[in-house]
Motif scaffolding. Structure first.
Motif, PDB file in Angstrom:
ATOM      1  N   ALA A 122       0.845  -1.206   0.000  1.00  0.00           N
ATOM      2  CA  ALA A 122       0.000   0.000   0.000  1.00  0.00           C
ATOM      3  C   ALA A 122       0.874   1.247   0.000  1.00  0.00           C
ATOM      4  O   ALA A 122       0.603   2.220  -0.721  1.00  0.00           O
ATOM      5  CB  ALA A 122      -0.927  -0.002   1.222  1.00  0.00           C
ATOM      6  N   PHE A 158      -3.954   4.953  -0.921  1.00  0.00           N
ATOM      7  CA  PHE A 158      -4.202   3.540  -0.671  1.00  0.00           C
ATOM      8  C   PHE A 158      -4.036   3.257   0.820  1.00  0.00           C
ATOM      9  O   PHE A 158      -3.115   3.772   1.465  1.00  0.00           O
ATOM     10  CB  PHE A 158      -3.233   2.676  -1.482  1.00  0.00           C
ATOM     11  N   TYR A 176      -8.502   0.799  -2.356  1.00  0.00           N
ATOM     12  CA  TYR A 176      -8.091   1.778  -3.355  1.00  0.00           C
ATOM     13  C   TYR A 176      -8.341   3.202  -2.863  1.00  0.00           C
ATOM     14  O   TYR A 176      -9.368   3.487  -2.249  1.00  0.00           O
ATOM     15  CB  TYR A 176      -8.868   1.555  -4.655  1.00  0.00           C
TER      16      TYR A 176
END
Length: 541
Positions: A122, A158, A176
């Motif tokens: 991430a 993220f 997302y």
């Protein structure tokens, strides 16, 4: 033995730039300042300086007060071998403090990548947004899911969330980020997250529009949030939200006016739909006036995701044929990408600013055609520039006139194709692919090498070839000139295939090269003129 005190801490291997500096000082009598010049020449790949210093290192240079290894009792062959080792080391060279810092970072990131893979990836996607597609494929290959953007769970970037898998277990997944949606932006997403933290989650699109309509929310941003799937968790279909969002947003504006005035503006009653939306109570904000329509077909839904996210998120048109795709390709599109050097001096990151592929290398890629531009050449023939997208990214493919005529029926947007071709590398830019053959997924045989060259031979013979023509000779100054111009030369030859062999003469090295058979050319007047313009009239014979 003279190297032992210098290299004993690294088990006889040259690891640090300081060791090179010490070797040339202790073995060849260099000064501190001159030893740094050698280090710099090696790190910058300055071939001429390195060649000069090789002679100085082995045999010395009295004029510049360098003894040389031979004067200090070292055999010339041994000295040459040591210098070769230093040159080889210099391809990936660190100074000692830099190496120590890199080692620490390598251990730390390796630990985090192994024990915290979701959080690590991430973070990578937030730091390197241009490589998100690669990271998503990496995650999926390791069994991790990427969740679509969600108006109540996504942050600006993220983020990691805890979700329940099919077996009912709690697992970490990446959600997302909202700011990655086209035309949404960080200013709006920061306000969305702030509003959600302050007043709780949004319960409907109506609720969202009422609470956000004075905070940079506009119709384009709302439409793209819907296309990305940000409202899926509200219970409606994307097709429903796309039909209703304009009405919902207008109602939210009217509702806000009513709240501010404290009374119903009777002049707003001209539009019964707006009036109905404007009169919704606080409890009514939980309800969205959604039309009774079917969800979009998967292909359209995926195309909306690609439009607003830059990638297919909930699926990919290639996934259904991934096995076939992987069985035919030699490379993926990201192999063509240019990587910026991560070090200012270009030493520690040697190779990072280069593509994986070499200029002229033959490869096969496959994917969807997402963009086509057709242009006319100087002799009024058509050629095409196409963009091919696979599961990882995109690559630009040049289809010259002869290939265009053969395969123009396949050159359509969303067509799944395999492309065999040769890499055209450029300095400080992503590489392109020069097309030699195109095939559909239904019939991949045209890209197979034997078939391709057999077809080519038939075409050449069909031109009424008599005696074998003389070779086409191209003269260049030297190897460096050849490396710089190779891509442009090969492009010109590929656009005019034939049975005339191509030979290269490198004047500086007095070296003669024969180009691979796939570069044989017809040697048309147009091609010869273009080569003479590029290399000079006397250099094309």
């Amino acid at each position: 033995p003279m190297l032992e005190p210098i290299l004993n801490t690294t088990y006889g291997c040259i690891v640090y730039q300081e060791q090179v500096m010490q070797i040339v000082r202790d073995l060849a009598g260099y000064t501190m300042g001159r030893s740094d010049l050698v280090r710099r020449a090696m790190s910058k790949k300055k071939a001429d300086v390195m060649a000069k210093e090789r002679h100085n290192f082995v045999y010395g240079n009295p004029e510049e007060n360098v003894d040389g290894c031979v004067k200090r009792g070292i055999d010339p062959k041994v000295a040459e071998s040591i210098y070769d080792d230093m040159v080889d080391f210099a391809r990936y060279a660190f100074n000692k403090s830099h190496a120590a810092a890199y080692a620490v970072v390598a251990y730390e990131t390796g630990y985090l990548r192994y024990y915290y893979p979701v959080e690590f990836m991430a973070s990578m996607m937030n730091v390197y947004p241009g490589r998100v597609t690669e990271y998503i494929q990496q995650l999926r290959s390791e069994g991790y899911d990427l969740l679509p953007p969600d108006i109540n769970e996504s942050n600006t970037g993220f983020s990691v969330v805890v979700a329940t898998d099919a077996a009912g277990r709690k697992v970490k997944k990446i959600r997302y980020g909202l700011a990655s949606i086209k035309n949404v932006g960080e200013a709006l997403t920061d306000r969305i997250v702030e509003e959600r933290k302050k007043n709780g989650p949004f319960v409907s699109m109506t609720d969202f529009c009422r609470r956000m309509q004075e905070k940079d929310l506009n119709k384009r941003a709302l439409e793209n949030l819907i296309k990305a799937g940000s409202f899926d968790s509200m219970g409606g279909k994307r097709a429903q939200y796309l039909q209703a969002y304009s009405l919902i947003m207008s109602g939210a504006v009217q509702w806000q006016k009513n709240q501010m005035s404290g009374q119903l503006d009777i002049f707003a009653m001209d539009d019964p739909e707006d009036a109905q939306m404007g009169n919704l109570s606080e409890d009514d904000s939980r309800l969205d006036p959604l039309p009774n329509v079917e969800e979009f077909p998967e292909a359209l839904r995926l195309s909306f995701e690609k439009e607003v996210l830059g990638l297919y998120l909930s699926g990919h048109p290639l996934l259904s044929e991934e096995k076939l795709w992987r069985s035919k390709i030699t490379n993926i599109t990201t192999d063509f990408y240019y990587r910026e050097p991560s070090e200012e001096d270009g030493v520690a990151a040697e190779g990072e600013n280069e593509v994986t592929l070499q200029d002229g290398q033959e490869v096969v890629v496959g994917g969807l055609i997402t963009e086509i531009t057709v242009k006319s050449t100087k002799n009024n023939k058509l050629m095409a520039f196409i963009t091919v997208e696979d599961l990882y990214g995109t690559v630009e493919v040049l289809v010259f006139p002869n290939r265009y005529e053969e395969s123009k029926e396949l050159l359509k947007e969303d067509q799944k194709v395999f492309v065999r071709g040769r890499v055209s590398a450029e300095e400080e830019a992503s590489s392109k692919l020069i097309c030699d053959a195109i095939a559909s997924f239904e019939d991949p045989s045209p890209i197979e090498k034997r078939r391709f060259y057999a077809d080519r031979a038939e075409r050449v013979q069909g031109r009424g070839a008599g005696a074998k023509p003389k070779a086409l000779w191209l003269k260049l100054e030297g190897r460096e000139s050849w490396m710089n111009m190779q891509g442009r030369i090969c492009s010109l030859l590929a656009s005019d295939p034939g049975n005339r062999e191509v030979r290269i003469y490198l004047e500086k090295e007095n070296l003669r090269l024969r180009a691979p058979e796939c570069y044989n050319t017809a040697g048309s007047e147009e091609t010869i003129k273009a080569l003479k313009d590029l290399l000079g009239i006397k250099n094309v014979v």
